[in-house]
Motif scaffolding. Structure first.
Motif, PDB file in Angstrom:
ATOM      1  N   VAL A  85       0.812  -1.223   0.000  1.00 35.46           N
ATOM      2  CA  VAL A  85       0.000   0.000   0.000  1.00 35.46           C
ATOM      3  C   VAL A  85       0.838   1.263   0.000  1.00 35.46           C
ATOM      4  N   ASP A  86       2.137   1.130   0.247  1.00 34.34           N
ATOM      5  CA  ASP A  86       3.003   2.308   0.345  1.00 34.34           C
ATOM      6  C   ASP A  86       3.461   2.736  -1.050  1.00 34.34           C
ATOM      7  N   VAL A  87       2.514   3.178  -1.841  1.00 41.22           N
ATOM      8  CA  VAL A  87       2.815   3.719  -3.164  1.00 41.22           C
ATOM      9  C   VAL A  87       2.190   5.105  -3.216  1.00 41.22           C
ATOM     10  N   GLY A  88       3.008   6.104  -2.985  1.00 37.17           N
ATOM     11  CA  GLY A  88       2.472   7.469  -2.943  1.00 37.17           C
ATOM     12  C   GLY A  88       1.895   7.834  -1.597  1.00 37.17           C
ATOM     13  N   ALA A  92      -5.269   6.595   5.946  1.00 36.94           N
ATOM     14  CA  ALA A  92      -5.789   6.012   7.191  1.00 36.94           C
ATOM     15  C   ALA A  92      -6.446   4.663   6.927  1.00 36.94           C
ATOM     16  N   LEU A  93      -7.206   4.559   5.826  1.00 36.11           N
ATOM     17  CA  LEU A  93      -7.858   3.287   5.507  1.00 36.11           C
ATOM     18  C   LEU A  93      -6.818   2.216   5.203  1.00 36.11           C
ATOM     19  N   GLU A  94      -5.734   2.598   4.557  1.00 39.22           N
ATOM     20  CA  GLU A  94      -4.686   1.623   4.242  1.00 39.22           C
ATOM     21  C   GLU A  94      -3.973   1.163   5.505  1.00 39.22           C
ATOM     22  N   LEU A  97      -6.136  -1.399   6.927  1.00 39.84           N
ATOM     23  CA  LEU A  97      -6.000  -2.647   6.186  1.00 39.84           C
ATOM     24  C   LEU A  97      -4.743  -3.397   6.617  1.00 39.84           C
ATOM     25  N   VAL A  98      -3.637  -2.675   6.777  1.00 44.98           N
ATOM     26  CA  VAL A  98      -2.390  -3.317   7.209  1.00 44.98           C
ATOM     27  C   VAL A  98      -2.548  -3.909   8.604  1.00 44.98           C
ATOM     28  N   THR A  99      -3.178  -3.162   9.516  1.00 44.47           N
ATOM     29  CA  THR A  99      -3.352  -3.645  10.892  1.00 44.47           C
ATOM     30  C   THR A  99      -4.187  -4.913  10.934  1.00 44.47           C
ATOM     31  N   LEU A 428     -14.137  -5.700   4.203  1.00 47.78           N
ATOM     32  CA  LEU A 428     -14.893  -4.458   4.051  1.00 47.78           C
ATOM     33  C   LEU A 428     -13.977  -3.263   3.813  1.00 47.78           C
ATOM     34  N   VAL A 429     -12.849  -3.219   4.505  1.00 43.46           N
ATOM     35  CA  VAL A 429     -11.892  -2.132   4.278  1.00 43.46           C
ATOM     36  C   VAL A 429     -11.334  -2.219   2.865  1.00 43.46           C
TER      37      VAL A 429
END
Length: 728
Positions: A85-88, A92-94, A97-99, A428-429
């Motif tokens: 997800v670390d592209v740019g 907060a939603l990402e 998702l990681v958590t 859902l996220v």
């Protein structure tokens, strides 16, 4: 029994079997104190010291590998998800998702590393049958708690167990107790008749006892606790079964010998295998438990060592240690989080271990069996109760004095149910991020200075690799189990050969993948219900292979199907790639109704069985104790006593009526001015009834239950008139 009615409506009795005039239903009481334990205060001085400390160490290398490996995998997986997800920049939603990914990934990583440990151990340590001891010096009580079960089946299993123990030549060391919490009056009376019959069949040299509780306070834990406090003092050990348990005599004798050899042992658990299952769903569970279970159980056994857990049955317990340290407190507040502790077995293991006794599993002892629910809906009904019990442990996990491994057992149980809503939240996220990317224009110029727009982007190549790695970690323990079976010639052939075994594993994986999203929603619903304060209650489990009406299945799963259709359309509109990624989940939800229907079908399970798929060694070569129990169950069921009307039985059989009254507890005192509504109604209806037929029609189940506990009401029933004979 046949009776001959006289002209006044009274009846004479046939001769009474001599066995019915034998010893009382229970032996003389030998009481043990069972003080309630505190979860908030405890001192290390209360813990006993090991008698043989060398026997109870050595699990640290396995723990380092299992938990260290899990931590390393979780860190790596979390880092890879972060890079996805670390592209740019990460929104907060990402971050959410990681958590969620890290939490879910840690769960499957632990199963993976434990599976590796179990796999490696089984590769180099083949299980060997243990020799039987020449003698046993301690006395063991074999307890079978029962609750509204078919008496023909329960007493057949107990007889098969007794005969198997007697065949070892060490039967004198064991007494057998059927401790009933049954609330159905017809089943209760059928239990008493089955008890008298099994005594007659087994003869006076076998100590078989039966006790029925008028009030099933604290459910199974209260049932066992009542036996311990009243009769436990006469027995060094108790071997606790479940109503669907079956054990060979060799397994029982080996457990008793293991307890005698280790004075530090408090609880020794076996690994029960599932047998006697024929519906599609039950055969899937039976196959999975047999093929994958030993690898998972061995890994668990390695890291927990002698700081283990207890799963409530097919285990032997040191009676005085249990009495002294396992008096369960009631939790403050109301159910589902308050009241008596529902999943009592975890807590009992924790308390025994806190007191300085070892709790461990002996996987080398074979011949321990159980059964499983026949359909997906039956499993979800049982799972709802387990869910509540495990979530209730959130109030127990921090108790004073518990071993760190004990807390890990609680955490495993809690997370096994929280994993479903966490997985649902992760989906859902992910859907929200996809929706945001599809429908909302990026805000390239924000109020805060940034060289790049704050917009969710993904590294697709890394995401695909992470998905493949996650699936590999998830499925690896199943592959480990298959490899172990393939390397064992007799087991491989008993499973239908290598090709059928491989196809069975593939079929089980596909079906489990389709059922997984349905179970995710069911378990998530259970968690949310419990958080809203809804109690599960205590209902008897279905043991048979009967299917569930299609209408009930449609009502149970229609919301799952609608959700699947909505998710499929939404995913396809947003992106064909998203649809492809979610297709297993979508397909499982869309097929929820037909899959649930098929899960309970005996015909599908038997079709697969005839073709050698989902076969297990215990199915191909059934253990003698299972064959004997099944045969006896059919014989006893054919006699029809399970279905007899309890009131009519007591009315027609004066000898049995007298014995029934001797098995009743002493009448409890009643406070003046206070009346039990069911008793008042029962007395009024019996007084009003002109014949036994009218009494049978008028009395409700609760009124029957009360009447059959009351000697004066039983006397009133016995003086009713018989129905008039029909004219020919």
């Amino acid at each position: 029994m046949d009776t001959v009615a006289d002209q006044t409506g009274q009846h004479s009795e046939p001769p009474v079997a001599e066995a019915m005039q034998g010893p009382p239903a229970m032996p003389p009481e030998d009481r043990l104190a069972m003080p309630v334990q505190s979860l908030t205060t405890w001192s290390r001085r209360e813990r006993r010291s090991w008698i043989h400390p060398a026997l109870h160490h050595g699990a640290w290398p396995a723990r380092f590998f299992v938990f260290g490996g899990m931590l390393a995998l979780t860190v790596f997986g979390g880092w890879e998800m972060y890079k996805v997800v670390d592209v740019g920049g990460v929104t907060a939603l990402e971050w959410a998702l990681v958590t969620l990914f890290v939490l879910n990934f840690s769960w499957i990583a632990l199963a993976f590393t434990a599976g590796i440990a179990g796999f490696v151990y089984l590769l180099f340590h083949r299980r060997r049958s243990q020799p039987l001891p020449k003698e046993l010096t301690a006395r063991t009580a074999v307890l079978m708690p029962i609750y509204n079960e078919a008496p023909s089946r329960v007493f057949a299993a107990m007889q098969a167990i007794i005969e198997s123990v007697e065949a070892t030549g060490l039967g004198a060391a064991f007494h057998y107790f059927l401790v009933s919490d049954t609330t159905d009056p017809d089943i209760w009376i059928a239990e008493e008749r089955a008890f008298l019959a099994i005594r007659e069949r087994m003869g006076p040299d076998i100590a078989i006892w039966y006790r029925h509780r008028p009030r099933n306070t604290n459910r199974k834990a209260g049932n066992i606790g009542d036996w311990v406090t009243r009769w436990g003092g006469a027995y060094d050990h108790m071997l606790v079964l479940d109503a669907d348990s079956l054990m060979t005599g060799a397994a029982i004798v080996q457990l008793a010998a293991a307890m005698e050899r280790d004075p530090d042992a408090g609880i020794i658990q076996t690994l029960p295998l599932i047998i006697n299952r024929n519906t599609l769903f039950a055969r899937i569970q039976q196959f999975a438990a047999r093929v994958y279970g030993p690898v998972i159980a061995e890994g668990l056994s390695l890291w927990m060592g002698h700081d283990g857990n207890y799963w409530g049955h097919n285990a032997i317990i040191r009676t005085r240690a249990f009495a002294a340290h396992c008096g369960l407190p009631d939790l403050s507040g109301k159910p589902p989080f308050g009241g008596h502790i529902l999943s009592h077995d975890f807590v009992e293991a924790a308390l025994v271990r806190r007191a300085g006794y070892a709790v461990y599993m002996l996987n080398d002892i074979t011949g321990s069996y159980e059964e499983s629910p026949p359909s997906l809906i039956d499993l979800s009904a049982r799972d709802r109760r387990w869910c509540q019990g495990n979530l209730q442990h959130m109030r127990v996990i921090s108790a004073k004095g518990f071993h760190p491994c004990t807390r890990q057992h609680f955490a495993n149980g809690i997370f096994s149910y929280l994993a479903s809503p966490l997985w649902l939240l992760q989906l859902l996220v992910g859907l929200t991020l996809a929706l945001q990317a599809h429908f909302i224009r990026p805000e390239y110029f924000t109020d805060e200075f940034s060289l790049f727009p704050a917009w969710p982007l993904f590294d697709a190549e890394r995401a695909l690799a992470l998905f493949a790695g996650t699936m590999g970690i998830l499925l690896a323990p199943k592959l480990f189990g298959m490899i172990i079976i393939l390397l064992d010639g007799p087991s491989r052939r008993a499973c239908g050969g290598g090709i059928r075994l491989f196809l069975s594993v593939l079929f089980e994986m596909i079906l489990s993948a389709l059922l997984a999203p349905v179970m995710m929603l069911i378990q998530s619903g259970s968690v949310f219900e419990i958080l809203l304060g809804r109690d599960s209650g205590w209902k008897p489990q279905r043991r048979d292979d009967g299917s569930i009406p299609l209408g009930d299945i449609v009502r149970r799963h229609r919301s799952h199907t609608i959700l699947g259709a909505f998710a499929g359309v939404a995913a396809y509109v947003m992106s064909p790639y998203l649809f492809a990624w979610m297709s297993p989940t979508i397909l499982g939800l869309l097929l929820a109704i037909p899959l649930s229907w098929a899960s309970g079908q005996l015909s599908i399970g038997m079709w697969l069985r005839r073709r050698g798929f989902l076969a297990t060694p215990e199915e191909t070569n059934p253990p003698e104790v299972a064959l004997r129990a099944n045969g006896l169950s059919e014989e006893l069921a054919a006699e029809g006593e399970d279905e007899d009307d309890a009131l009519r039985v007591l009315y027609e059989d004066e000898a049995f009526r007298s014995l029934h009254e001797t098995m009743l507890p002493a009448p409890a005192g009643r406070e003046r001015g206070k009346f039990e509504p069911e008793r008042v109604m029962a007395q009024a209806k019996i007084a009003e009834a002109g014949t036994i037929e009218e009494a049978c029609r008028w009395l409700t189940a609760k009124e029957r239950f009360v009447a059959l506990h009351d000697r004066s009401l039983i006397a009133m029933l016995s003086h009713l008139h018989a129905p008039a004979a029909k004219a020919e």
